[in-house]
Design a protein around this motif. Structure first.
Motif, PDB file in Angstrom:
ATOM      1  N   ASP A 170      17.002 -39.088  -7.688  1.00  0.00           N
ATOM      2  CA  ASP A 170      17.863 -38.066  -7.090  1.00  0.00           C
ATOM      3  C   ASP A 170      17.079 -36.805  -6.750  1.00  0.00           C
ATOM      4  O   ASP A 170      17.312 -36.179  -5.720  1.00  0.00           O
ATOM      5  CB  ASP A 170      19.032 -37.750  -8.040  1.00  0.00           C
ATOM      6  N   ARG A 171      16.117 -36.449  -7.609  1.00  0.00           N
ATOM      7  CA  ARG A 171      15.294 -35.263  -7.313  1.00  0.00           C
ATOM      8  C   ARG A 171      14.457 -35.498  -6.060  1.00  0.00           C
ATOM      9  O   ARG A 171      14.314 -34.612  -5.232  1.00  0.00           O
ATOM     10  CB  ARG A 171      14.358 -34.966  -8.495  1.00  0.00           C
ATOM     11  N   ILE A 176      15.129 -37.645  -3.557  1.00  0.00           N
ATOM     12  CA  ILE A 176      16.000 -37.714  -2.373  1.00  0.00           C
ATOM     13  C   ILE A 176      16.421 -36.304  -1.949  1.00  0.00           C
ATOM     14  O   ILE A 176      16.285 -35.909  -0.790  1.00  0.00           O
ATOM     15  CB  ILE A 176      17.231 -38.623  -2.638  1.00  0.00           C
ATOM     16  N   ASP A 177      16.895 -35.506  -2.914  1.00  0.00           N
ATOM     17  CA  ASP A 177      17.314 -34.134  -2.575  1.00  0.00           C
ATOM     18  C   ASP A 177      16.154 -33.345  -1.997  1.00  0.00           C
ATOM     19  O   ASP A 177      16.289 -32.662  -0.987  1.00  0.00           O
ATOM     20  CB  ASP A 177      17.828 -33.392  -3.830  1.00  0.00           C
ATOM     21  N   GLY A 178      15.000 -33.463  -2.645  1.00  0.00           N
ATOM     22  CA  GLY A 178      13.831 -32.687  -2.223  1.00  0.00           C
ATOM     23  C   GLY A 178      13.406 -33.047  -0.805  1.00  0.00           C
ATOM     24  O   GLY A 178      13.156 -32.183   0.026  1.00  0.00           O
ATOM     25  N   LEU A 192      15.169 -34.644   1.634  1.00  0.00           N
ATOM     26  CA  LEU A 192      16.171 -34.346   2.671  1.00  0.00           C
ATOM     27  C   LEU A 192      16.275 -32.839   2.917  1.00  0.00           C
ATOM     28  O   LEU A 192      16.527 -32.402   4.041  1.00  0.00           O
ATOM     29  CB  LEU A 192      17.542 -34.945   2.293  1.00  0.00           C
ATOM     30  N   ASN A 193      16.039 -32.038   1.874  1.00  0.00           N
ATOM     31  CA  ASN A 193      16.125 -30.584   2.047  1.00  0.00           C
ATOM     32  C   ASN A 193      14.871 -29.984   2.660  1.00  0.00           C
ATOM     33  O   ASN A 193      14.943 -28.996   3.374  1.00  0.00           O
ATOM     34  CB  ASN A 193      16.379 -29.886   0.705  1.00  0.00           C
ATOM     35  N   ARG A 194      13.712 -30.555   2.359  1.00  0.00           N
ATOM     36  CA  ARG A 194      12.466 -29.918   2.825  1.00  0.00           C
ATOM     37  C   ARG A 194      11.943 -30.449   4.143  1.00  0.00           C
ATOM     38  O   ARG A 194      11.101 -29.810   4.760  1.00  0.00           O
ATOM     39  CB  ARG A 194      11.356 -30.141   1.781  1.00  0.00           C
TER      40      ARG A 194
END
Ligand code: PMP
Length: 388
Positions: free
Chosen positions: A270-271, A273-275, A277-279
């Motif tokens: 999850d870290r 994927i979030d990282g 997609l956000n960056r």
């Protein structure tokens, strides 16, 4: 730079050192053959049956429902060819999913050459089987449906109970290649009416070249390899005792450690994927946002070639993948991604990270530190990114 950030656990896993310890005596001191009638043979027979019990416990099965094979490919062959050969008097039609592992596709082709009909059921954009289409594909002559529990590439989990409900009461055997799911999702054969289940040892940190097939009681299959009759006559050949002991030790460790291990891996996933997609702009997640394997992060980047990306990651000491290791040396785009509706160039811009037992939070940090720069530099030279 770390020595190597290994994030390709889907393709291959190290053998757990505890498994190696359990195997070691079986190469030298305990070399008995279970078929022998002396004490060494007795010891081997006893260990063979204890090993079978450990693998059975791992999936909530009875010991007499587990056969050892040489791995997932053989288990898939034995399940599918063995089942249709024994049951051809009942029908001549089988169904597989469009995004099955390449071994299942090729086995289906071999079955087709024997005069059977094969239908392929489509999947949605997340790789999940279309249940309505499955219902329509099933006919009176259907004897077998083979759908993998999860997809080893994009990590989506199939709606196993819904598939089983479609087949219920129709006398159709349900085979599932559970290699991608084992050790990552709970598998309990008391709870799910699957008739034939493929397992591999390396996917639970055991040695390669050994696997198992679960065969539910009352399901009849024919052997695919005549020989001296080991494994209830279904899989002839002297038992590979070191490997069997290794698979059993791996299953035993997994039975006790899986609940906590899975939470840890899902946190890394999850870290990441979030990282990402956000960056990274114009980055997308392949596979289902929720119904996905806890260790799998599979991305697609616009205007990027997956192979170039892999090479630059390799220079930075990161091992990742563009898809199934079994077909990664072909230049064809992944059939899994194409079946989920991606265009060829989108499939080519995909990248898979899979976490495992020795992954750490530092691995996630490192990828998030280097990946955005690599994508930016590739895009700056990509003809695709200059298109209007
Ligand atoms: N099924 C799946 C889902 C796989 O990922 C693989 C490869 N790991 C196989 C079958 C074939 O496994 P093996 O090469 O060990 O026979």
């Amino acid at each position: 730079m770390p020595a190597q950030v290994y994030l390709d656990y889907q393709s291959s896993k190290p053998v757990d050192p505890r498994v190696v310890d359990a195997m070691r005596p079986w190469f030298t001191e305990r070399f008995g053959n279970p078929s022998s009638l002396h004490l060494d043979g007795d010891e081997a027979t006893e260990t063979l049956e204890q090993s079978r019990k450990k693998v059975a416990q791992f999936i909530g099965a009875n010991s007499d429902e587990v056969i050892f094979t040489s791995g997932a490919t053989e288990s898939n062959n034995l399940a599918m060819i063995g089942y249709v050969s024994r049951n051809r008097n009942r029908g001549d039609h089988i169904v597989i999913a469009e995004n099955e592992h390449i071994s299942v596709h090729n086995i289906a082709k071999a079955i087709e050459k024997q005069g059977f009909k094969v239908s392929k059921v489509g999947v949605d954009q997340y790789g999940r089987v279309n249940i309505e289409e499955l219902r329509k594909k099933i006919v009176d002559t259907t004897i077998l449906v083979s759908i993998g529990w999860a997809n080893s590439e994009i990590g989506n989990v199939q709606p196993m109970q819904e598939i089983a409900d479609v087949l219920h009461g129709r006398g159709i055997a349900f085979h599932s290649d559970a290699v991608a799911a084992e050790g990552l999702l709970p598998i309990d054969m008391r709870k799910i009416p699957i008739d034939l289940l493929t397992l591999s040892s390396n996917d639970i940190y055991g040695p390669k070249g050994i696997g198992a097939l679960y065969i539910r009681k009352n399901i009849n299959i024919a052997p695919i390899m005549p020989g001296s009759g080991q494994e209830r006559g279904l899989r002839s050949g002297s038992e590979n005792m070191p490997a069997i002991v290794g698979m059993a030790a791996a299953a035993d460790i997994m039975t006790s450690e899986m609940p906590s291990e899975v939470l840890r891996l899902a946190h890394y996933r999850d870290r990441l994927i979030d990282g990402v997609l956000n960056r990274i702009s114009k980055s997308h997640l392949n596979g289902h946002p929720r119904e996905r394997l806890p260790n799998n992060a599979h991305f697609r980047f616009d205007a990027i070639e997956g192979e170039s990306l892999l090479l630059l990651l390799k220079e930075k000491g990161i091992a990742a993948s563009t898809g199934s290791a079994c077909s990664s040396r072909t230049l064809e785009p992944s059939h899994t991604l194409i079946s989920s509706g991606l265009l060829h160039e989108e499939a080519h811009g995909s990248l898979e990270f899979t976490f495992g037992r020795w992954s750490s939070p530092a691995d996630v940090d490192y990828v998030l530190r280097v990946l955005p720069g690599i994508i930016e530099s590739l895009r700056s030279i990509s003809p695709q990114s200059r298109r209007p």
